[in-house]
Write an enzyme that holds these catalytic residues in place. Sequence first.
Site, PDB file in Angstrom:
ATOM      1  N   ARG A   1     -19.741  22.011 -88.047  1.00 45.27           N
ATOM      2  CA  ARG A   1     -18.810  20.964 -87.627  1.00 45.27           C
ATOM      3  C   ARG A   1     -19.328  19.565 -87.965  1.00 45.27           C
ATOM      4  O   ARG A   1     -20.524  19.360 -88.182  1.00 45.27           O
ATOM      5  CB  ARG A   1     -18.550  21.078 -86.133  1.00 45.27           C
ATOM      6  CG  ARG A   1     -19.811  20.992 -85.279  1.00 45.27           C
ATOM      7  CD  ARG A   1     -19.524  21.309 -83.822  1.00 45.27           C
ATOM      8  NE  ARG A   1     -20.740  21.220 -83.006  1.00 45.27           N
ATOM      9  CZ  ARG A   1     -21.563  22.232 -82.788  1.00 45.27           C
ATOM     10  NH1 ARG A   1     -21.318  23.413 -83.317  1.00 45.27           N
ATOM     11  NH2 ARG A   1     -22.645  22.064 -82.038  1.00 45.27           N
TER      12      ARG A   1
ATOM     13  N   SER B   1     -15.125  27.716 -87.372  1.00 49.21           N
ATOM     14  CA  SER B   1     -15.743  28.601 -86.392  1.00 49.21           C
ATOM     15  C   SER B   1     -15.289  30.021 -86.668  1.00 49.21           C
ATOM     16  O   SER B   1     -14.113  30.255 -86.961  1.00 49.21           O
ATOM     17  CB  SER B   1     -15.334  28.186 -84.977  1.00 49.21           C
ATOM     18  OG  SER B   1     -15.968  29.003 -84.002  1.00 49.21           O
TER      19      SER B   1
ATOM     20  N   HIS C   1     -21.514  35.340 -85.174  1.00 46.85           N
ATOM     21  CA  HIS C   1     -20.834  34.089 -84.850  1.00 46.85           C
ATOM     22  C   HIS C   1     -21.355  32.983 -85.759  1.00 46.85           C
ATOM     23  O   HIS C   1     -22.557  32.872 -86.008  1.00 46.85           O
ATOM     24  CB  HIS C   1     -21.096  33.719 -83.386  1.00 46.85           C
ATOM     25  CG  HIS C   1     -20.798  32.299 -83.052  1.00 46.85           C
ATOM     26  ND1 HIS C   1     -21.783  31.375 -82.769  1.00 46.85           N
ATOM     27  CD2 HIS C   1     -19.617  31.627 -82.971  1.00 46.85           C
ATOM     28  CE1 HIS C   1     -21.227  30.201 -82.527  1.00 46.85           C
ATOM     29  NE2 HIS C   1     -19.919  30.325 -82.638  1.00 46.85           N
TER      30      HIS C   1
END
Length: 229
Positions: A109, A91, A105
Amino acid sequence: MIDAARVEAYLREVQSRLCASLEAEDDARFISDTWTREQGGGGDTRILEDGTTFERAGVGFSQVAGTQLPPAATKARPELIGRAWRAMGVSSVVHPRNPYVPTAHLNVRFFVAESPDAAPVWWFGGGFDLTPYYGFDDDARHWHTCAREACVPFGTDVYPRFKKQCDEYFYLPHRGEPRGLGGLFFDDWTQGGFDAAFGLMQSVGDHFIKAYLPIVQRRKATAFGERER
């Protein structure tokens, strides 16, 4: 066949590659904080602060594991009850110093829950989005072109679907508007089997760098003052 070690290797590699790419645009360097989790797993949190280009940037890798998930996590997915699980991801949030450079951003995952007497339950998720203070049409076009290119090899419906999900996920009801320019958002992704789904997650991670750095390079020398800040 599920290969969590291959996913971990990619995630660690993309973390290092993203840090190197951001450092190349700045005079500051990332500081690494390696940590462990008592219940299982750990990670590497890397932070860059007070640079000429970036006020603060974080790029974190984590992998955590356990012997069973809490009831709140299994309520909607009863097939996960009693399974050992592992979750890992990268992240990143980047806050530039120059307000003409947008905040960005990224998250990619992987989750897998395993049992000795049943097939593993697994999925990929993630996405990226851009939040400019001052918007530019050519930045928006470049950003979404890269987002679309990340999805094209995996089906013509993928980009419109992921873009819509991002727009909905980052919508601000109290302001009646989306947060920034959007991008991509996906979760519970298993389409095409493990190799194809892993390939899509890799493509999203790789295209974030292609999408963001040219905007940073284009805008970081734009003059600004306290009014813009």
